[in-house]
Design an enzyme around this catalytic site. Structure first.
Site, PDB file in Angstrom:
ATOM      1  N   ASN A 168      33.712 -34.217 -30.981  1.00 41.84           N
ATOM      2  CA  ASN A 168      33.138 -33.030 -31.619  1.00 41.84           C
ATOM      3  C   ASN A 168      32.492 -33.512 -32.917  1.00 41.84           C
ATOM      4  O   ASN A 168      33.185 -33.783 -33.889  1.00 41.84           O
ATOM      5  CB  ASN A 168      34.240 -32.008 -31.910  1.00 41.84           C
ATOM      6  CG  ASN A 168      33.736 -30.858 -32.767  1.00 41.84           C
ATOM      7  OD1 ASN A 168      32.530 -30.646 -32.881  1.00 41.84           O
ATOM      8  ND2 ASN A 168      34.659 -30.114 -33.367  1.00 41.84           N
ATOM      9  N   LYS A 195      30.752 -31.917 -34.998  1.00 44.56           N
ATOM     10  CA  LYS A 195      30.635 -30.889 -36.046  1.00 44.56           C
ATOM     11  C   LYS A 195      29.220 -30.939 -36.640  1.00 44.56           C
ATOM     12  O   LYS A 195      28.276 -31.255 -35.931  1.00 44.56           O
ATOM     13  CB  LYS A 195      31.702 -31.066 -37.119  1.00 44.56           C
ATOM     14  CG  LYS A 195      33.111 -31.217 -36.540  1.00 44.56           C
ATOM     15  CD  LYS A 195      34.147 -31.049 -37.609  1.00 44.56           C
ATOM     16  CE  LYS A 195      35.504 -31.486 -37.079  1.00 44.56           C
ATOM     17  NZ  LYS A 195      36.595 -30.840 -37.763  1.00 44.56           N
ATOM     18  N   HIS A 237      36.766 -22.912 -31.656  1.00 49.17           N
ATOM     19  CA  HIS A 237      37.250 -23.924 -32.609  1.00 49.17           C
ATOM     20  C   HIS A 237      37.786 -23.195 -33.848  1.00 49.17           C
ATOM     21  O   HIS A 237      37.232 -22.178 -34.266  1.00 49.17           O
ATOM     22  CB  HIS A 237      36.113 -24.879 -32.983  1.00 49.17           C
ATOM     23  CG  HIS A 237      36.597 -26.085 -33.725  1.00 49.17           C
ATOM     24  ND1 HIS A 237      36.931 -26.045 -35.061  1.00 49.17           N
ATOM     25  CD2 HIS A 237      36.836 -27.354 -33.318  1.00 49.17           C
ATOM     26  CE1 HIS A 237      37.350 -27.235 -35.442  1.00 49.17           C
ATOM     27  NE2 HIS A 237      37.297 -28.059 -34.399  1.00 49.17           N
ATOM     28  N   GLU A 288      37.493 -23.733 -36.854  1.00 44.13           N
ATOM     29  CA  GLU A 288      36.510 -23.553 -37.937  1.00 44.13           C
ATOM     30  C   GLU A 288      35.637 -22.326 -37.666  1.00 44.13           C
ATOM     31  O   GLU A 288      35.226 -21.629 -38.591  1.00 44.13           O
ATOM     32  CB  GLU A 288      35.677 -24.836 -38.103  1.00 44.13           C
ATOM     33  CG  GLU A 288      36.527 -25.941 -38.739  1.00 44.13           C
ATOM     34  CD  GLU A 288      36.114 -27.355 -38.396  1.00 44.13           C
ATOM     35  OE1 GLU A 288      35.018 -27.562 -37.845  1.00 44.13           O
ATOM     36  OE2 GLU A 288      36.917 -28.270 -38.670  1.00 44.13           O
ATOM     37  N   GLU A 337      44.725 -27.578 -30.910  1.00 41.83           N
ATOM     38  CA  GLU A 337      44.335 -28.193 -32.177  1.00 41.83           C
ATOM     39  C   GLU A 337      45.047 -27.487 -33.329  1.00 41.83           C
ATOM     40  O   GLU A 337      44.555 -26.462 -33.831  1.00 41.83           O
ATOM     41  CB  GLU A 337      42.823 -28.076 -32.383  1.00 41.83           C
ATOM     42  CG  GLU A 337      42.003 -28.784 -31.333  1.00 41.83           C
ATOM     43  CD  GLU A 337      40.655 -29.213 -31.887  1.00 41.83           C
ATOM     44  OE1 GLU A 337      40.320 -30.391 -31.734  1.00 41.83           O
ATOM     45  OE2 GLU A 337      39.958 -28.384 -32.494  1.00 41.83           O
ATOM     46  N   GLY A 352      41.109 -32.762 -39.390  1.00 40.23           N
ATOM     47  CA  GLY A 352      40.390 -33.343 -40.524  1.00 40.23           C
ATOM     48  C   GLY A 352      41.282 -33.685 -41.706  1.00 40.23           C
ATOM     49  O   GLY A 352      40.787 -34.002 -42.787  1.00 40.23           O
ATOM     50  N   SER A 404      43.155 -35.091 -36.018  1.00 42.02           N
ATOM     51  CA  SER A 404      43.394 -36.419 -36.599  1.00 42.02           C
ATOM     52  C   SER A 404      43.821 -37.466 -35.564  1.00 42.02           C
ATOM     53  O   SER A 404      44.688 -38.307 -35.842  1.00 42.02           O
ATOM     54  CB  SER A 404      44.401 -36.330 -37.748  1.00 42.02           C
ATOM     55  OG  SER A 404      43.875 -35.514 -38.786  1.00 42.02           O
TER      56      SER A 404
HETATM   57  C1  PEP Z   1      38.111 -31.216 -34.409  1.00 42.00           C
HETATM   58  O1  PEP Z   1      37.378 -30.817 -35.289  1.00 42.00           O
HETATM   59  O2  PEP Z   1      38.062 -30.714 -33.277  1.00 42.00           O
HETATM   60  C2  PEP Z   1      39.033 -32.302 -34.726  1.00 42.00           C
HETATM   61  C3  PEP Z   1      39.989 -32.563 -33.898  1.00 42.00           C
HETATM   62  O3  PEP Z   1      38.806 -32.984 -35.923  1.00 42.00           O
HETATM   63  P1  PEP Z   1      39.547 -34.321 -36.447  1.00 42.00           P
HETATM   64  O4  PEP Z   1      39.709 -35.241 -35.256  1.00 42.00           O
HETATM   65  O5  PEP Z   1      38.618 -34.866 -37.469  1.00 42.00           O
HETATM   66  O6  PEP Z   1      40.858 -33.895 -36.989  1.00 42.00           O
END
Ligand code: PEP
Length: 259
Positions: A12, A14, A99, A101, A171, A177, A215
């Site tokens: 992803n 972003k 997601h 976000e 998630e 992040g 992460s």
């Molecule tokens: C994401 O945004 O879907 C995600 C898992 O981000 P990160 O791997 O950076 O934590």
């Protein structure tokens, strides 16, 4: 018994990328992915303006591509929206929906996410339905209530046949992040809960791919992907570095070989 579901690793991006950088990244990922076995599938979800570039650079390889959101509408006076069918016209396979976000910054409700999942399926895309709890919700013991409710809204809208075609990504919001991943056991516990919820919808739905995101890095990917109900990962930051992303794909291969 160990599961036989193929692993899936999806990046992803972003709000990252520029044409020149994307070219280098996509070419490196595509050529690295050529060496992966068939039972590890790979995808990248890019910002919409880069769909055509992803199509051009990836169509002869084994990396699929997709988008990070789609509209709940198919067409009409919805300025700024991108319909699932538009993404499909550029060969997209995946659409991330829900997601955290988007739920947080764009006030997307569970019902809206469910409609988006339905739109994706209608256009022939695989929706990657994201669910996850905040730290506050986890500490209040509400993880199952939150992720269960988010998943149920989607399952309630879909037939058994359609539900069997989704992918779900757990998630935890506190892990996205932040560099602080869930432990393999924390993730597995939630995945087992989600698996049971999927199975309650129908036998075919029980085998939906369940990805972990938050992460994931080369150092923790194999342990996470070796859990019985974790079928791969949704990768944010680490998907922007070809070596890290390919190492995570390699961890999926290792986890598959070990089962
Ligand atoms: C994401 O945004 O879907 C995600 C898992 O981000 P990160 O791997 O950076 O934590």
């Amino acid at each position: 018994m160990a599961n036989q579901r193929a692993k899936l690793v999806v990046g992803n991006w972003k709000l990252h990328g520029r044409l020149a950088d994307n070219r280098v990244l996509l070419q490196a990922v595509s050529s690295g992915a050529d060496d992966l076995p068939d039972d590890v599938r790979v995808g990248v979800c890019v910002p919409c303006p880069y769909l055509a570039q992803a199509q051009t650079l990836l169509e002869s390889g084994r990396v699929a591509w997709g988008v990070q959101d789609i509209s709940a509408y198919t067409h009409g006076a919805y300025t700024g929206e991108v319909a699932a069918e538009m993404a499909a016209e550029f060969g997209a396979s995946f659409a991330i929906v829900g997601h955290s976000e988007r739920r947080a910054y764009h006030c997307e409700s569970a019902d809206l996410v469910a409609i988006k999942a339905e739109r994706a399926l209608e256009a022939g895309l695989t929706p990657i339905v994201c669910v996850g709890e905040t730290l506050e919700e986890r500490e209040a013991g509400k993880t199952e209530q939150i992720v269960g409710g988010q998943l149920d809204a989607v399952l309630a809208r879909l037939s058994v046949e359609s539900a069997a075609r989704i992918v779900v990504a757990y998630e935890p919001v506190w892990a996205i992040g932040t560099g602080k991943s869930a432990t393999a056991q924390q993730a597995q516990d939630v995945h087992a809960f989600l698996r049971a919820r999927l199975a309650a919808k129908g036998d075919d739905v029980a085998d939906v791919s369940l990805l972990y995101g938050g992460s994931v890095k080369p150092e923790n990917a194999e342990e996470l992907f070796s859990q019985p109900d974790i079928d791969g990962g949704l990768i944010g930051g680490a998907s922007l570095k070809d070596k890290d992303f390919l190492a995570i794909c390699g961890a999926a291969v290792a986890a598959t070989a070990a089962r």
